[in-house]
Write a protein that holds these residues in place. Structure first.
Motif, PDB file in Angstrom:
ATOM      1  N   ALA A 106       3.466  11.102  -6.433  1.00  0.00           N
ATOM      2  CA  ALA A 106       3.958   9.580  -6.680  1.00  0.00           C
ATOM      3  C   ALA A 106       3.624   9.469  -8.245  1.00  0.00           C
ATOM      4  O   ALA A 106       4.597   8.800  -9.110  1.00  0.00           O
ATOM      5  N   ALA A 107       2.606   9.885  -8.724  1.00  0.00           N
ATOM      6  CA  ALA A 107       2.060   9.576 -10.161  1.00  0.00           C
ATOM      7  C   ALA A 107       2.851  10.481 -10.960  1.00  0.00           C
ATOM      8  O   ALA A 107       3.205   9.939 -11.893  1.00  0.00           O
TER       9      ALA A 107
ATOM     10  N   LEU B  84       6.417   8.718 -11.395  1.00  0.00           N
ATOM     11  CA  LEU B  84       6.261   7.539 -12.423  1.00  0.00           C
ATOM     12  C   LEU B  84       6.064   7.956 -13.629  1.00  0.00           C
ATOM     13  O   LEU B  84       6.740   7.301 -14.622  1.00  0.00           O
ATOM     14  N   THR B  85       5.191   8.879 -13.832  1.00  0.00           N
ATOM     15  CA  THR B  85       4.958   9.284 -15.213  1.00  0.00           C
ATOM     16  C   THR B  85       6.163  10.068 -15.770  1.00  0.00           C
ATOM     17  O   THR B  85       6.419   9.528 -17.230  1.00  0.00           O
TER      18      THR B  85
ATOM     19  N   ARG C  43       9.459   9.112 -15.188  1.00  0.00           N
ATOM     20  CA  ARG C  43      10.460   8.192 -15.488  1.00  0.00           C
ATOM     21  C   ARG C  43       9.781   7.480 -16.857  1.00  0.00           C
ATOM     22  O   ARG C  43      10.493   6.994 -17.664  1.00  0.00           O
ATOM     23  N   ILE C  44       8.804   7.132 -16.946  1.00  0.00           N
ATOM     24  CA  ILE C  44       7.927   6.323 -18.011  1.00  0.00           C
ATOM     25  C   ILE C  44       8.088   7.168 -19.210  1.00  0.00           C
ATOM     26  O   ILE C  44       8.688   6.683 -20.421  1.00  0.00           O
TER      27      ILE C  44
ATOM     28  N   ILE D 223       9.774  -1.349 -14.320  1.00  0.00           N
ATOM     29  CA  ILE D 223       8.823  -0.047 -14.511  1.00  0.00           C
ATOM     30  C   ILE D 223       8.127  -0.605 -15.793  1.00  0.00           C
ATOM     31  O   ILE D 223       8.751   0.037 -16.879  1.00  0.00           O
TER      32      ILE D 223
ATOM     33  N   MET E 290       2.380   1.149 -16.432  1.00  0.00           N
ATOM     34  CA  MET E 290       1.809   1.466 -14.834  1.00  0.00           C
ATOM     35  C   MET E 290       1.550   3.175 -14.487  1.00  0.00           C
ATOM     36  O   MET E 290       0.669   3.178 -13.769  1.00  0.00           O
ATOM     37  N   GLY E 291       2.107   4.012 -15.306  1.00  0.00           N
ATOM     38  CA  GLY E 291       1.882   5.444 -14.898  1.00  0.00           C
ATOM     39  C   GLY E 291       0.399   5.686 -15.088  1.00  0.00           C
ATOM     40  O   GLY E 291      -0.338   6.244 -14.609  1.00  0.00           O
TER      41      GLY E 291
ATOM     42  N   PHE F 226      -1.736   3.926 -12.675  1.00  0.00           N
ATOM     43  CA  PHE F 226      -1.729   4.340 -11.454  1.00  0.00           C
ATOM     44  C   PHE F 226      -2.350   5.732 -11.342  1.00  0.00           C
ATOM     45  O   PHE F 226      -3.097   6.248 -10.521  1.00  0.00           O
TER      46      PHE F 226
END
Ligand SMILES: Cc1cc2nc3c(=O)[nH]c(=O)nc-3n(C[C@H](O)[C@H](O)[C@H](O)COP(=O)(O)OP(=O)(O)OC[C@H]3O[C@@H](n4cnc5c(N)ncnc54)[C@H](O)[C@@H]3O)c2cc1C
Length: 399
Positions: A311-312, A315-316, A318-319, A332, A336-337, A340
């Motif tokens: 999950a991390a 997210l990372t 995508r950022i 987003i 957040m990345g 998290f």
């Protein structure tokens, strides 16, 4: 169609980084972690070899001698290095982020002056950069948006003819004493709100008026040097400033977006190493006649660790993509990345230690090192409490 797979080039990059990390970094990580003197705890040889591969200049465009990688490529390498040793990885990751700051905000002449020699990949020596933002009065204070001009950055840059005279101190700065180039955030206007009163300068460590103070003795990340930068009437030219006077904090905030992605990848690499260690141990450790992975309490813990890491990473990634292309990714937030992934790394490393039982608490396994290393990921590159403040301000403000 959205494609979540790595390209052929990215897979090759990952393989190069993984082989390098396994061969050059991992075997010495425990020895460096245990060195008593923080000034000695540095793998200069592996850092030199990493620079020969361009891992210090991943985010500098090719026209100035860098690798010109994307943010998504960059995090592939950082995760691999961090899985071997997060302190080693961060020395290079910070250097990539700060050199990108110069590439993004400096003039052509400044890039030629600073980045061209820095990007040298002949492998003769190592090349690192440092950036001093945090001050003894608070790492968080430098971002203060209070209109009272007495609050905010304390280090000053007073205009003197065409030059600036820098006075003050910075603390906890990564790559202190090992960098060939330093950046500093300094207050160029003491009458204005801190947000519009700072500027960013770069200088070499032989500049008169600059000295290095205490080198910190840390709990983890021991292969990384952190210390004080001291400025006593250090004279810099106007040409040593990147961007315009007053633009320092916006420049630093953009760098923090890169740092957030970077800390996400560092945390993922660390957590992955802890997970893999725990998984191997659980397969091999036999208690009451069966490997402990056969006990649901252990296998569920491992499943949760793996889920959190994946999950991390998503997210990372995508950022990283949004940061690379300057996309305002609604929903987003860039911070957040980092928040998290860093909290995930604390949890995963602690769970890994639990799976190893008493052996996890002993120095024979890296479990206790992973836990120590994880503790600071929630503090550096923006303390998570403060990043949550920024997220709340950006996401929920109505005015
Ligand atoms: C290993 C390491 C490497 C580092 N590398 C660098 C570097 O290269 N360059 C650099 O400039 N800095 C660096 N730092 C400094 C780091 O960025 C700061 O430690 C961090 O920003 C927090 O600042 P502080 O430690 O002064 O804590 P403080 O600002 O004193 O904050 C103390 C606590 O209060 C909380 N807090 C503060 N303000 C608020 C608020 N408004 N609301 C809620 N909570 C709040 C913080 O989250 C924190 O938990 C590094 C630090 C470490 C430990």
């Amino acid at each position: 169609m959205i494609d979540f797979t790595l390209t052929e080039d990215q897979l090759s990059l990952q393989e190069v980084a993984r082989k390098f990390a396994e061969k050059e970094v991992k075997p010495k990580a425990a020895e460096i972690d245990r060195m008593a003197d923080p000034r000695q705890a540095f793998d200069a040889e592996a850092t030199r070899k990493a620079c020969a591969l361009g891992f210090h200049a991943m985010l500098v465009p090719e026209k100035w001698g860098g690798l010109g990688l994307t943010m998504n490529d960059f995090i592939i390498v950082i995760e691999e290095l961090a899985a071997a040793d997060i302190g080693f990885a961060m020395n290079l990751a910070v250097s990539c982020s700060v050199s990108k700051m110069i590439a993004d905000n400096g003039t052509e002449a400044q890039a030629e002056r600073w980045l061209r020699p820095y990007c040298d990949m002949r492998g003769d020596t190592h090349h690192l950069v440092a950036f001093g933002g945090t001050e003894p009065s608070g790492g968080t204070e430098i971002f203060c948006g209070d209109p009272d001009p007495r609050l905010g950055t304390r280090t000053t840059a007073r205009a003197d003819g065409g030059d600036y005279i820098i006075n003050g101190a910075k603390c906890f700065i990564t790559n202190t004493s090992r960098a060939e180039l330093y950046g500093v955030l300094a207050r160029t206007d003491k009458t204005k709100n801190n947000l519009v009163a700072n500027s960013v300068f770069f200088f070499t460590p032989d500049t008169p008026g600059f000295s290095i103070g205490k080198i910190e003795d840390k709990m983890g990340h021991r292969g990384m040097s952190n210390g004080e930068l001291i400025f006593d009437n250090m004279r810099l030219a106007k040409d040593d400033m990147i961007g315009a006077a007053g633009e320092g904090l916006p420049i630093l905030m953009r760098c923090y977006h890169v740092n957030g992605v970077m800390t996400g990848a560092l945390s993922i690499g660390l957590a992955r190493a802890a997970y893999e260690m725990a998984l191997n141990y659980a397969r091999e450790r036999v208690i009451w006649g069966q490997p402990i992975i056969g006990y649901q309490a252990i296998s569920h813990l491992l499943v949760d660790m793996k889920m959190q890491i994946e999950a991390a990473r998503l997210l990372t990634q995508r950022i990283a993509w949004a940061t690379q292309y300057g996309i305002h990714d609604k929903g987003i937030h860039p911070a957040m990345g980092k928040v998290f992934a860093s909290e995930m790394a604390r949890k995963v490393t602690t769970d890994a230690l639990q799976i190893l039982g008493g052996s996890g608490y002993m120095k024979g396994f890296p479990a206790e090192k992973y836990v120590r290393d994880s503790m600071v990921t929630t503090i550096y590159d923006g303390a998570n409490q403060v990043l949550r403040n920024f997220m709340a301000m950006d996401m929920f403000r109505t005015a």
